[in-house]
Design an enzyme around this catalytic site. Structure first.
Site, PDB file in Angstrom:
ATOM      1  N   ASP A 303       9.740  13.316  13.025  1.00 33.62           N
ATOM      2  CA  ASP A 303       9.591  12.535  11.798  1.00 33.62           C
ATOM      3  C   ASP A 303       9.729  11.063  12.205  1.00 33.62           C
ATOM      4  O   ASP A 303      10.752  10.670  12.767  1.00 33.62           O
ATOM      5  CB  ASP A 303      10.701  12.945  10.812  1.00 33.62           C
ATOM      6  CG  ASP A 303      10.548  12.260   9.460  1.00 33.62           C
ATOM      7  OD1 ASP A 303      10.041  11.119   9.419  1.00 33.62           O
ATOM      8  OD2 ASP A 303      10.940  12.861   8.442  1.00 33.62           O
ATOM      9  N   ALA A 331       0.810   7.492  10.856  1.00 35.93           N
ATOM     10  CA  ALA A 331       1.507   8.324   9.857  1.00 35.93           C
ATOM     11  C   ALA A 331       1.709   7.512   8.588  1.00 35.93           C
ATOM     12  O   ALA A 331       2.169   6.372   8.635  1.00 35.93           O
ATOM     13  CB  ALA A 331       2.857   8.785  10.402  1.00 35.93           C
ATOM     14  N   ASN A 341       6.860   3.258 -14.395  1.00 36.70           N
ATOM     15  CA  ASN A 341       7.325   4.652 -14.250  1.00 36.70           C
ATOM     16  C   ASN A 341       7.867   4.930 -12.845  1.00 36.70           C
ATOM     17  O   ASN A 341       8.122   6.088 -12.507  1.00 36.70           O
ATOM     18  CB  ASN A 341       6.163   5.626 -14.518  1.00 36.70           C
ATOM     19  CG  ASN A 341       5.536   5.391 -15.872  1.00 36.70           C
ATOM     20  OD1 ASN A 341       6.247   5.058 -16.819  1.00 36.70           O
ATOM     21  ND2 ASN A 341       4.227   5.540 -15.976  1.00 36.70           N
ATOM     22  N   ASN A 388      -3.318  -2.952  -5.547  1.00 38.01           N
ATOM     23  CA  ASN A 388      -4.043  -1.884  -6.237  1.00 38.01           C
ATOM     24  C   ASN A 388      -3.161  -1.310  -7.330  1.00 38.01           C
ATOM     25  O   ASN A 388      -1.992  -1.009  -7.088  1.00 38.01           O
ATOM     26  CB  ASN A 388      -4.437  -0.792  -5.229  1.00 38.01           C
ATOM     27  CG  ASN A 388      -5.531   0.110  -5.751  1.00 38.01           C
ATOM     28  OD1 ASN A 388      -6.223  -0.230  -6.722  1.00 38.01           O
ATOM     29  ND2 ASN A 388      -5.698   1.251  -5.120  1.00 38.01           N
ATOM     30  N   TYR A 394       2.811   1.317  -2.104  1.00 35.16           N
ATOM     31  CA  TYR A 394       1.885   1.503  -0.973  1.00 35.16           C
ATOM     32  C   TYR A 394       1.305   0.147  -0.521  1.00 35.16           C
ATOM     33  O   TYR A 394       1.240  -0.141   0.675  1.00 35.16           O
ATOM     34  CB  TYR A 394       0.775   2.448  -1.429  1.00 35.16           C
ATOM     35  CG  TYR A 394      -0.224   2.838  -0.364  1.00 35.16           C
ATOM     36  CD1 TYR A 394       0.108   3.745   0.634  1.00 35.16           C
ATOM     37  CD2 TYR A 394      -1.513   2.314  -0.383  1.00 35.16           C
ATOM     38  CE1 TYR A 394      -0.816   4.122   1.592  1.00 35.16           C
ATOM     39  CE2 TYR A 394      -2.450   2.692   0.570  1.00 35.16           C
ATOM     40  CZ  TYR A 394      -2.100   3.596   1.556  1.00 35.16           C
ATOM     41  OH  TYR A 394      -3.025   3.956   2.506  1.00 35.16           O
ATOM     42  N   LYS A 398       1.599  -1.544   3.167  1.00 34.28           N
ATOM     43  CA  LYS A 398       0.425  -1.803   4.010  1.00 34.28           C
ATOM     44  C   LYS A 398       0.262  -3.287   4.309  1.00 34.28           C
ATOM     45  O   LYS A 398      -0.182  -3.676   5.381  1.00 34.28           O
ATOM     46  CB  LYS A 398      -0.827  -1.220   3.343  1.00 34.28           C
ATOM     47  CG  LYS A 398      -0.806   0.306   3.287  1.00 34.28           C
ATOM     48  CD  LYS A 398      -0.686   0.898   4.693  1.00 34.28           C
ATOM     49  CE  LYS A 398      -0.720   2.400   4.725  1.00 34.28           C
ATOM     50  NZ  LYS A 398      -0.556   2.951   6.082  1.00 34.28           N
TER      51      LYS A 398
HETATM   52  P1  NAD Z   1      -3.175  12.297   5.571  1.00 36.16           P
HETATM   53  O1  NAD Z   1      -2.191  12.473   4.468  1.00 36.16           O
HETATM   54  O2  NAD Z   1      -4.391  13.167   5.585  1.00 36.16           O
HETATM   55  O3  NAD Z   1      -2.436  12.419   6.990  1.00 36.16           O
HETATM   56  C1  NAD Z   1      -1.236  11.746   7.253  1.00 36.16           C
HETATM   57  C2  NAD Z   1      -0.513  12.432   8.403  1.00 36.16           C
HETATM   58  O4  NAD Z   1       0.723  11.722   8.610  1.00 36.16           O
HETATM   59  C3  NAD Z   1      -0.158  13.882   8.086  1.00 36.16           C
HETATM   60  O5  NAD Z   1      -0.491  14.711   9.182  1.00 36.16           O
HETATM   61  C4  NAD Z   1       1.339  13.835   7.850  1.00 36.16           C
HETATM   62  O6  NAD Z   1       2.010  15.046   8.190  1.00 36.16           O
HETATM   63  C5  NAD Z   1       1.756  12.683   8.766  1.00 36.16           C
HETATM   64  N1  NAD Z   1       3.046  12.133   8.361  1.00 36.16           N
HETATM   65  C6  NAD Z   1       3.444  11.785   7.097  1.00 36.16           C
HETATM   66  N2  NAD Z   1       4.722  11.396   7.120  1.00 36.16           N
HETATM   67  C7  NAD Z   1       5.158  11.481   8.403  1.00 36.16           C
HETATM   68  C8  NAD Z   1       6.394  11.215   9.052  1.00 36.16           C
HETATM   69  N3  NAD Z   1       7.456  10.798   8.354  1.00 36.16           N
HETATM   70  N4  NAD Z   1       6.482  11.426  10.373  1.00 36.16           N
HETATM   71  C9  NAD Z   1       5.405  11.851  11.093  1.00 36.16           C
HETATM   72  N5  NAD Z   1       4.217  12.139  10.535  1.00 36.16           N
HETATM   73  C10 NAD Z   1       4.079  11.950   9.211  1.00 36.16           C
HETATM   74  O7  NAD Z   1      -3.571  10.749   5.515  1.00 36.16           O
HETATM   75  P2  NAD Z   1      -4.917   9.995   6.028  1.00 36.16           P
HETATM   76  O8  NAD Z   1      -5.808   9.835   4.870  1.00 36.16           O
HETATM   77  O9  NAD Z   1      -5.430  10.619   7.269  1.00 36.16           O
HETATM   78  O10 NAD Z   1      -4.305   8.550   6.338  1.00 36.16           O
HETATM   79  C11 NAD Z   1      -3.866   8.165   7.623  1.00 36.16           C
HETATM   80  C12 NAD Z   1      -3.414   6.711   7.563  1.00 36.16           C
HETATM   81  O11 NAD Z   1      -4.485   5.891   7.097  1.00 36.16           O
HETATM   82  C13 NAD Z   1      -2.245   6.470   6.612  1.00 36.16           C
HETATM   83  O12 NAD Z   1      -1.393   5.499   7.146  1.00 36.16           O
HETATM   84  C14 NAD Z   1      -2.931   5.961   5.368  1.00 36.16           C
HETATM   85  O13 NAD Z   1      -2.076   5.178   4.577  1.00 36.16           O
HETATM   86  C15 NAD Z   1      -4.052   5.138   5.971  1.00 36.16           C
HETATM   87  N6  NAD Z   1      -5.175   4.918   5.055  1.00 36.16           N
HETATM   88  C16 NAD Z   1      -5.927   5.954   4.597  1.00 36.16           C
HETATM   89  C17 NAD Z   1      -6.975   5.693   3.727  1.00 36.16           C
HETATM   90  C18 NAD Z   1      -7.881   6.779   3.204  1.00 36.16           C
HETATM   91  O14 NAD Z   1      -8.805   6.459   2.447  1.00 36.16           O
HETATM   92  N7  NAD Z   1      -7.693   8.033   3.567  1.00 36.16           N
HETATM   93  C19 NAD Z   1      -7.235   4.390   3.313  1.00 36.16           C
HETATM   94  C20 NAD Z   1      -6.432   3.368   3.782  1.00 36.16           C
HETATM   95  C21 NAD Z   1      -5.415   3.637   4.665  1.00 36.16           C
END
Ligand code: NAD
Length: 488
Positions: A303, A331, A341, A388, A394, A398
């Site tokens: 984690d 992650a 809320n 947003n 979030y 970020k």
């Molecule tokens: P996802 O939820 O599909 O995957 C996230 C992964 O991180 C999961 O495998 C989860 O188990 C792991 N994770 C979460 N908490 C953790 C912890 N405490 N320790 C270790 N692992 C942990 O998310 P995604 O869509 O693949 O996003 C990946 C990254 O990209 C994130 O940082 C997200 O904020 C960023 N992001 C995504 C989008 C999008 O449109 N999907 C847009 C902007 C930014």
């Protein structure tokens, strides 16, 4: 899905395919001096444009300097490094406009410019202190007594002191010109730029590497953006075709690698030769092991919010490989709620995973000499740039990543490393699949390419930022968002 809501199907983007050329046709290199009727004045050279053209020839591409020579074009490289006055843009802008109809689907426009002091490029990209360094003596009143060198058709008696102001207006104009051009493109054509710090030549490794990236299918979902090259650090890409394994042998940790964007990052980095250490929470153990098996590597079940996470990552890398070359802080979690809320658990957990953990882990890594030369990439988000609704927690986390890499860049530079962020827009993953359909459809359409990106698009940008060619890029946030209207 798109058609079920009565919307036209979006175009297929041109993504990287090793069997296809870097660009879908000849490249036209334009500059102020190549525009009709301009031409170099006696004694003047068009050196930057010529150097860029030479690099493209070395890449094995067919390169032209005049549009009448080619019926169809794969890319236009617009060299704008010598803008002195806003009206200097007119010639090259109109010449670009006259060739846009010749651009093949999936074509590219890439402008090469110099930095301006003004509205920030994305995040911390303004280079404000150095921007006008070449004009500093003038600004301080050291007027040479000469009038500024005049561009074609410009004012006649400008003092040296004011020429820096005029030049800055011209340079800032080029940024919005390019962004507007990007919004007018169709057929999966993108328009991006490279801002080259004053004093850094256009032949610097990160300029040439950045040019290759932006021309290629690897930048399919990068649109209306600028790569900011701050130094001549790095290794220029070798002549010939695209390098097969630009990350050969590098030890790179990817957090949150069990699924989504993180999984694609891990797979792409491994495909480019890196020795990847995938990290995820114990609950994702099965998917993580399957990935590690595929990549013939050892994963780390962890984690990232654990107080000793950085130390454990370091020990894992040191015991297996003797060092760590890079870390991708991927992650991340969302716990969306309107602020009225919002509860503490939601707010605090998002900050903890998304920004406190990357800060703590990086600090722990940097305490060890094994992390000399460390290349850091954080996952930001367009929400962290524009804010947003429903994502106060979030967005704060970020934006924290954007602030982290900007401030960490000088610390890492002292040890030969870099820190950058990638800010994805709407990417098709399990995270975004949870958004209600109508909102999701709007979100994925609200960009110049009118579609969501793929996890691999984000992975491509990260792989580039970890490469030797990108060593001159640091402290920056690169948006991979199809020119999302959010925070444009
Ligand atoms: P996802 O939820 O599909 O995957 C996230 C992964 O991180 C999961 O495998 C989860 O188990 C792991 N994770 C979460 N908490 C953790 C912890 N405490 N320790 C270790 N692992 C942990 O998310 P995604 O869509 O693949 O996003 C990946 C990254 O990209 C994130 O940082 C997200 O904020 C960023 N992001 C995504 C989008 C999008 O449109 N999907 C847009 C902007 C930014």
């Amino acid at each position: 899905m798109a058609t079920s809501l009565g919307l036209p199907a979006p175009v297929d983007l041109r993504r990287h395919d090793p069997t296809r050329p870097l660009v879908p046709g000849p490249v036209l290199v334009l500059s102020r001096r190549s525009s009709p009727g301009a031409g170099p004045a006696p004694g003047e050279q068009d050196e930057d444009a010529a150097a860029l053209a030479r690099h493209l020839v070395d890449r094995g591409l067919e390169v032209h300097r005049h549009e009448d020579e080619v019926p169809s074009i794969g890319a236009v490289v617009l060299c704008l490094t010598d803008l002195e006055t806003p009206s200097d843009l007119t010639g090259p802008a109109l010449e670009l406009g006259s060739v846009l109809r010749k651009l093949a689907p999936g074509g590219r426009v890439v402008a090469v410019t110099r930095p301006a002091r003004g509205v920030a490029l994305g995040a911390a990209a303004n280079l404000t202190d150095d921007t006008l360094s070449d004009t500093a003596p003038e600004a301080a009143g050291a007027d040479t007594g000469e009038t500024a060198k005049e561009g074609e058709g410009t004012q006649s008696s400008r003092t040296g002191a004011f020429s820096g102001v005029v030049r800055n207006a011209a340079r800032q104009g080029a940024i919005a010109f390019l962004r507007s051009t990007a919004q007018e493109m169709r057929g999966g054509v993108t328009a991006n730029g490279i801002v080259v710090a004053d004093g850094v030549p256009v032949t610097a490794p990160s300029v040439l590497g950045g040019l290759d990236f932006l021309l290629s299918g690897r930048s399919a979902f990068v649109d209306g953006q600028f790569l900011v090259v701050g130094s001549a650090e790095g290794e220029a890409p070798a002549a010939g075709g695209e390098e097969a394994a630009p990350l050969d042998g590098k030890v790179v940790v990817v957090t949150g690698a069990a699924r989504g964007i993180g999984e694609q990052i891990a797979r792409l980095l491994a495909a480019q030769g890196a020795r990847v250490v995938p990290v995820d929470v114990p609950a994702a153990g099965q998917a993580l092991s399957a990935l590690a098996n595929d990549l013939t590597t050892a994963s780390l079940s962890l984690d990232v919010t654990a107080p000793d996470a950085g130390t454990r990552i370091l020990e894992h890398c040191r015991s297996r490989y003797g060092r760590i070359d890079g870390i991708v802080h991927n992650a991340g979690i969302t716990r969306d709620k309107m602020l009225a809320n919002m509860d503490e658990a939601r707010f605090a957990s998002v900050l903890s995973v998304n920004v406190e953990a990357p800060l703590r882990i990086t600090e722990q890594l940097l305490a060890d000499p094994a992390a000399d030369g460390l290349r850091v990439v954080g996952l930001a988000s367009t929400s962290g740039i524009a804010g947003n609704r429903g994502q106060t927690n979030y967005a704060a986390s970020k934006a924290g990543i954007i602030g982290m890499v900007a401030a960490m860049a000088p610390l890492l530079a002292a040890r030969g490393g870099t820190a950058n962020a990638v800010a994805p827009g709407f990417i098709e993953t399990e995270m975004t699949a949870r958004i209600p359909l109508a909102r999701r459809q709007v979100a994925r359409r609200l960009n110049s390419l009118q579609q969501g990106g793929l996890p691999r698009d984000v992975a491509e940008a990260i792989a580039f930022l970890l490469s030797d060619a990108a060593a001159g890029i640091s402290g920056q946030t690169l948006r991979v968002c199809g020119q999302n209207m959010v925070g444009a």
